[in-house]
Design an enzyme around this catalytic site. Structure first.
Site, PDB file in Angstrom:
ATOM      1  CD  GLU A   1       4.366   0.657   6.827  1.00  0.00           C
ATOM      2  OE1 GLU A   1       5.227   0.945   7.670  1.00  0.00           O
ATOM      3  OE2 GLU A   1       3.917   1.519   6.032  1.00  0.00           O
TER       4      GLU A   1
ATOM      5  CG  ASP B   1      -0.203   0.092   2.551  1.00  0.00           C
ATOM      6  OD1 ASP B   1       0.826  -0.595   2.708  1.00  0.00           O
ATOM      7  OD2 ASP B   1      -0.640   0.855   3.442  1.00  0.00           O
TER       8      ASP B   1
END
Ligand code: ZN
Length: 400
Positions: free
Chosen positions: A170, A76
């Protein structure tokens, strides 16, 4: 596939996570990259599994007598800046001049970003000034995938078994959720999610949060003399009784801080939230005592108010786990020497997914990616440094 081509392919896929979402992963578009990675792994003959939580695990055989070593990164991108329609620019043979970012009117200025001075003649990948680049952490993903391709050409007896993990979310702190160390099967691992390749991070902050709640006494202001206790005034006094210099804007390196992150209130009640950070757990506990002392002092001045402090543990410094697994640092140090990078240990001023993996059973320092200025339009990556990281992974996992 070449490293640059991989990297460009990955950054063009929008994989921004979403703090507000209650699903896992937080956004379904992260599967666009996860599924591509699974397909690419399978094309290389590597079995990969994406579990129900959007975590991609893959494992490759090596010499069964050697420990399995893991590598991980996240798919991400950050929330501060758009990650949609990323249109990377490739600058070859960098000439040390300011870099114009597309038609945006923005420049990557060499005066502002010192790192550029070290990169004469290198190949840089930048944004077009309208989005982030997403090198955090697609540089890590591309480095691991390229290293894997090289790894597969090594003799099986010469290489450690390799475990790969790509996580979503994350950037919203949910990367390590549902992490399964048994499924991962690595004795130890490395997150490839830092910046400069020369830094090894085996330390991160210990972290607590604090909630300060103040109760006052509301009276009509025209009739308040010697009766009103204004919770806002009490909270202000409390804030002033905390150490003045222990704040993010006045600390660096291994200095910890108390950071006020929100404040709200009325005459009747007021509250503030803090995050407390320190690499040293003893000093962090002393910071908690400072809060208790500030409370006592404030209560002496405003005996009719009440102050409640609530502390919560957030994450811990992974160093205590890493110290119990000396191979993980020894292996990295030997590899840096082989590749010829003068490394330094740099404590992370934040948390890392690797810290949580460490406490869940997989000691996991953080290494660099060769990318800089994460989370914004000035983000850039240096191809040659990314290549160094590919070599470093091979040096870690190859046994001569
Ligand atoms: Zn990252």
């Amino acid at each position: 596939m070449e490293l640059l081509e991989r990297f460009i392919n990955y950054v063009k896929i929008d994989t921004q996570s979403d703090e507000e979402s209650v699903t896992t992963p937080s956004t379904m578009k992260q599967y666009d990259l996860l599924n591509l990675l699974k397909k690419e792994l399978e094309e290389l003959g590597v079995k990969a599994e994406i579990d129900q939580y959007g975590r991609l695990y893959a494992k490759v055989n090596g010499n069964p007598k050697l420990d399995t070593i893991g590598f991980c990164s996240h798919v991400d991108t950050a929330l501060e800046c758009s990650g949609k329609n990323v249109n990377p620019q490739v600058i070859r043979n960098y000439d040390l001049k300011d870099i114009s970012l597309g038609k945006s009117g923005l420049y990557l200025s060499i005066k502002e970003f010192n790192k550029l001075k070290e990169l004469k003649g290198k190949t840089l990948i930048t944004t077009d000034g309208t989005t982030l680049l997403g090198a955090d952490d697609k540089a890590g993903v591309a480095i691991i995938m390229t290293a894997l391709e090289k790894y597969l050409t090594l003799d099986e007896n010469q290489r450690h078994p390799m475990a790969i993990l790509f996580t979503p979310d994350e950037e919203i702190g949910r990367g390590p959720e549902h992490f399964d160390p048994v499924k991962y099967g690595a004795k130890y691992a490395y997150t490839i999610d830092g910046a400069d390749p020369k830094y090894i991070s085996i330390e991160n902050f210990n972290a607590k949060s604090a909630l300060v709640e103040v109760k006052g006494k509301a009276i009509h202001p025209g009739d308040a003399k010697n009766k009103m206790v204004n919770a806002i005034t009490v909270l202000n006094e409390f804030i002033n009784n905390l150490p003045k210099d222990m704040v993010p804007e006045k600390t660096e390196l291994r200095e910890g801080f108390n950071h006020i992150t929100s404040i709200s209130g009325s005459v009747e009640e007021a509250k503030a939230t803090y995050i407390l950070r320190n690499h040293d757990m003893d000093i962090l506990n002393k910071q908690v005592e400072d809060f208790e002392t500030a409370k006592e002092k404030t209560m002496q001045k405003f005996p009719q108010s009440s102050i409640t402090l609530t502390f919560k543990d957030q994450y811990r410094n992974m160093k205590e786990v890493i110290d119990k697994c000396p191979e993980v640092t020894r292996k990295a140090e030997e590899a840096y020497k082989k590749v010829g990078i003068n490394f330094e240990y740099e404590p992370t001023r934040g948390g890392t997914d690797g810290a949580t993996f460490s406490f869940l059973g997989t000691p996991c320092p953080n290494l660099g990616t060769g990318s800089y200025n994460h989370h914004g339009k000035f983000e850039f990556a240096c191809l040659e440094e990314m290549e160094q990281m590919v070599d470093l992974i091979i040096a870690i996992i190859r046994e001569d």
